[in-house]
Write a protein that holds these residues in place. Structure first.
Motif, PDB file in Angstrom:
ATOM      1  N   ASP A  93      38.038   5.333  16.234  1.00  0.00           N
ATOM      2  CA  ASP A  93      38.159   3.895  16.002  1.00  0.00           C
ATOM      3  C   ASP A  93      39.163   3.266  16.960  1.00  0.00           C
ATOM      4  N   ARG A  94      40.267   3.965  17.195  1.00  0.00           N
ATOM      5  CA  ARG A  94      41.291   3.409  18.083  1.00  0.00           C
ATOM      6  C   ARG A  94      40.759   3.269  19.501  1.00  0.00           C
ATOM      7  N   LEU A  95      40.069   4.279  19.985  1.00  0.00           N
ATOM      8  CA  LEU A  95      39.537   4.219  21.341  1.00  0.00           C
ATOM      9  C   LEU A  95      38.479   3.136  21.486  1.00  0.00           C
ATOM     10  N   SER A  96      37.531   3.120  20.581  1.00  0.00           N
ATOM     11  CA  SER A  96      36.461   2.130  20.690  1.00  0.00           C
ATOM     12  C   SER A  96      36.986   0.726  20.436  1.00  0.00           C
ATOM     13  N   GLY A  97      37.934   0.590  19.507  1.00  0.00           N
ATOM     14  CA  GLY A  97      38.473  -0.726  19.192  1.00  0.00           C
ATOM     15  C   GLY A  97      39.318  -1.323  20.298  1.00  0.00           C
ATOM     16  N   SER A  98      39.875  -0.472  21.153  1.00  0.00           N
ATOM     17  CA  SER A  98      40.700  -0.961  22.266  1.00  0.00           C
ATOM     18  C   SER A  98      39.947  -0.946  23.592  1.00  0.00           C
ATOM     19  N   ASP A  99      38.635  -0.684  23.546  1.00  0.00           N
ATOM     20  CA  ASP A  99      37.828  -0.546  24.766  1.00  0.00           C
ATOM     21  C   ASP A  99      38.430   0.521  25.679  1.00  0.00           C
ATOM     22  N   PHE A 100      38.886   1.610  25.049  1.00  0.00           N
ATOM     23  CA  PHE A 100      39.426   2.791  25.731  1.00  0.00           C
ATOM     24  C   PHE A 100      40.757   2.520  26.439  1.00  0.00           C
ATOM     25  N   ARG A 101      41.438   1.436  26.066  1.00  0.00           N
ATOM     26  CA  ARG A 101      42.737   1.154  26.677  1.00  0.00           C
ATOM     27  C   ARG A 101      43.878   1.882  25.975  1.00  0.00           C
TER      28      ARG A 101
END
Length: 207
Positions: A93-101
């Motif tokens: 969720d963290r990766l996808s939610g931040s657009d991998f930032r």
């Protein structure tokens, strides 16, 4: 009404952790933390007399506390496989939610430790040890002997952190999903060998 000083301190630590995760330690300057947090400039050396080095050090500890609390929350269900699946899902969720930032602020500090922040590596090591203890205790509670539980806990943390780096580089969730699936299967078999059929261990769905 202006924020209390304690609010400013907490906001600065939280902002430093977010900037570490997205931009690394080199880009986590006092100016950027102030802009991100909205804290007053005069509060910096009041709350952090050692300046940027102390701020990043405390941001690492804060990030460690946040993740440790989430491991503990996932562990309350009593199913170690489900708890570790949930930890992978959190990173998904963290990766996808931040657009991998957004990556791991603890890793960011560890790899940047140098003469400016020599204690950052020690702080990161303490956080990883805490997570390892939490996962290890979870696996011991599931029936694994303590030495193997600690080895697997270390392996899980390494797999997650490595997968997060690959995901950010590739802009894809595939490395994390692959690591999650392999560790899920590994734990199902390891715990089944200890607990036997009918206990429910490992029944959680794969991420």
């Amino acid at each position: 009404m202006s924020p209390r000083r304690s609010d400013s301190r907490d906001r600065m630590i939280s902002s430093a952790a977010a900037l570490l995760a997205e931009q690394g330690a080199g880009a986590t300057s006092i100016d950027r933390v102030l802009a991100h947090s909205g804290a007053p400039r005069g509060s910096v050396y009041h709350h952090f007399p050692d300046g940027r080095t102390q701020l990043i050090d405390e941001a690492v500890a804060f990030a460690g506390d946040v993740m440790a609390a989430r491991i503990a929350a996932a562990a309350r269900a009593g199913d170690p496989v489900a708890a570790i699946d949930a930890f992978f899902a959190l990173w998904r969720d963290r990766l996808s939610g931040s657009d991998f930032r957004s990556g791991c602020p603890v890793v960011a500090a560890a790899v940047a430790a140098d003469e400016e922040g020599p204690r950052w590596a020690d702080s990161a090591a303490a956080v990883f040890a805490r997570w390892q203890d939490a996962f290890g205790d979870l696996l011991v509670a599931g029936g694994l002997p303590q030495p193997r539980a600690r080895r697997l806990a270390s392996f899980i943390i390494g797999a997650i952190e490595g997968a997060v780096v690959l995901c950010r580089a590739e802009r894809s969730l595939a490395p994390l999903d692959a690591a999650a699936a392999e560790i899920h299967d590994l734990l199902v078999h390891a715990l089944a060998d200890r607990t036997g059929p009918g206990t429910g261990a490992g029944e959680a769905p794969r991420p």
